[in-house]
Design an enzyme around this catalytic site. Structure first.
Site, PDB file in Angstrom:
ATOM      1  N   GLU A   1       0.818  -1.206   0.000  1.00  0.00           N
ATOM      2  CA  GLU A   1       0.000   0.000   0.000  1.00  0.00           C
ATOM      3  C   GLU A   1       0.857   1.264   0.000  1.00  0.00           C
ATOM      4  O   GLU A   1       0.505   2.267  -0.633  1.00  0.00           O
ATOM      5  CB  GLU A   1      -0.925   0.014   1.228  1.00  0.00           C
TER       6      GLU A   1
ATOM      7  N   MET B   1      16.971 -46.959  -6.970  1.00  0.00           N
ATOM      8  CA  MET B   1      17.356 -48.356  -7.096  1.00  0.00           C
ATOM      9  C   MET B   1      17.571 -48.945  -5.704  1.00  0.00           C
ATOM     10  O   MET B   1      17.630 -48.215  -4.706  1.00  0.00           O
ATOM     11  CB  MET B   1      18.628 -48.478  -7.933  1.00  0.00           C
TER      12      MET B   1
ATOM     13  N   TRP C   1      19.453 -39.846 -12.432  1.00  0.00           N
ATOM     14  CA  TRP C   1      18.235 -39.086 -12.189  1.00  0.00           C
ATOM     15  C   TRP C   1      17.062 -39.872 -12.740  1.00  0.00           C
ATOM     16  O   TRP C   1      17.168 -40.493 -13.799  1.00  0.00           O
ATOM     17  CB  TRP C   1      18.304 -37.714 -12.859  1.00  0.00           C
TER      18      TRP C   1
ATOM     19  N   THR D   1      18.411 -39.738   3.539  1.00  0.00           N
ATOM     20  CA  THR D   1      18.574 -39.010   2.277  1.00  0.00           C
ATOM     21  C   THR D   1      19.915 -38.284   2.252  1.00  0.00           C
ATOM     22  O   THR D   1      20.612 -38.262   1.227  1.00  0.00           O
ATOM     23  CB  THR D   1      17.422 -38.010   2.080  1.00  0.00           C
TER      24      THR D   1
END
Length: 374
Positions: free
Chosen positions: A65, A176, A183, A209
């Site tokens: 604003e 796998m 990828w 991971t």
């Protein structure tokens, strides 16, 4: 005539909707830089002409604003302001915008959606009404809410908006048996993931991971709608959160090359403290998400393996599933996308399709949890 004056191709919308859509477009310009603040756009219109516009670019800088009022100047008196989120009513890093609009002398304010932040929550609209300004609400509300899902949910419930991202083969495999996964999807899909990271306050992953892929989980490249590169230095990088209940995170991990943006849930480790890594005590996923809102993290992207992804799903903590599917088969011995064990159809987790998009040869499904019973 303004370049954004009403024209014939917009005649299926009323005037308020047309101008609000312009404000929504402006708000989007801050989508990678405003966190933890919401995305907000504003246009000021007089006699069908655009006289001021702005968006909130970054926390601590003026709100949308303010930029619009500066551009409009004295012309704002008697004009109509269109704002995608209820104008703020409190002194934070900047003065309250609701009072600014009153002082500017606008005649009417159109608001897309209310702000559930307890510091605002109707107070901004009330300030405008008390000053005799005509206030119209709920214009293009759904579109405006899409831009601030995390902020709106966190302010209303104390929980962040959680997106779970998965990338799989046609046979539902994500890696796998060895853990190799680079990828499955193509470069276009992986580039799209950069967007989801960039709009997130944090990316959550598990220690498995980190050990298998040693990822950075940061934003490395972004492009605008015209495929022009966006300056990465101008975006707010997400925190990277690692769930490491047994303290196995190697100090040599790539993710620790920028330790100030890393958070680890696990046993306290002095060596991480010396790197200025924020350490969180081991807690449930639900409690962890609530803890993250204390850090003003309102949008979370989960990029993890099957175990953690399944846990988020089974605990009903996922607001949106983003699934990339590549046209390839990885075979029976490859790792499954999820590892939930269901015995009956009644246990299945069903989703509603929000949209489908093609990236190269891959497709991306955006899915919302279904509330239907099976």
């Amino acid at each position: 005539m303004s370049e954004y004056a009403l024209n014939s191709k917009q005649n299926d919308l009323n005037e308020d909707q047309v101008w609000m859509q312009k404000a929504i477009e402006l708000a989007k310009l801050g989508q990678y830089s405003t966190r933890p603040n919401p995305n907000v756009g504003c246009v000021i219109v007089k006699d069908g002409q655009l006289i001021g516009q702005g968006f909130h670019p970054k926390a601590g800088q003026p709100h949308a604003e303010v930029f619009a009022m500066r551009e409009a100047g004295d012309l704002a008196r008697g004009a109509t302001a269109y704002v995608t989120l209820e104008p703020c009513a409190h002194f934070g890093r900047t003065p309250p915008c609701a009072k600014g609009l009153v002082e500017a002398g606008v005649e009417k304010v159109v608001v897309a959606c209310a702000d559930p932040n307890p510091l605002v929550a109707g107070k901004g609209i009330q300030i405008l009404k008390d000053a005799g300004i005509d206030v119209v609400t709920d214009v293009c509300t759904a579109q405006a809410e899409m831009q601030n899902k995390g902020f709106l949910k966190a302010m209303a419930t104390g929980m962040p908006y959680v997106r779970l991202k998965v990338a799989s083969s046609l046979d539902g495999r994500t890696a796998m048996a060895s853990g190799e996964s680079k990828w499955i999807t193509g470069a276009e899909s992986r580039q799209d993931v950069q967007h989801w990271r960039a709009i997130s306050g944090a990316v959550i992953t598990g220690i498995e991971t980190i050990l298998a892929d040693d990822p950075l989980l940061n934003v490395r490249a972004l492009y605008d709608v015209d495929l022009n590169p966006i300056n990465i230095e101008n975006i707010v990088q997400p925190k990277r959160i690692i769930l490491d209940r047994q303290g196995r995170l190697p100090l040599t991990a790539n993710i620790l090359k920028q330790p100030d943006s890393v958070m680890v849930m696990g046993p306290f480790r002095q060596e991480l403290a010396e790197l200025s890594v924020v350490q969180l005590e081991v807690q449930s996923l639900n409690d962890l998400l609530r803890t993250l809102t204390d850090f003003q993290i309102y949008d979370v992207l989960v990029e993890a393996g099957a175990t953690l992804s399944t846990a988020f799903l089974q605990e009903h903590l996922v607001d949106e599933l983003i699934s990339y599917v590549a046209p390839t088969f990885l075979g029976q011995s490859a790792r499954a996308m999820f590892n939930a064990e269901f015995d009956s159809m009644a246990q299945q987790l069903r989703f509603k399709l929000q949209d489908v998009h093609q990236f190269g040869d891959d497709i991306r499904l955006r899915l919302l949890p279904s509330q239907e019973s099976v």
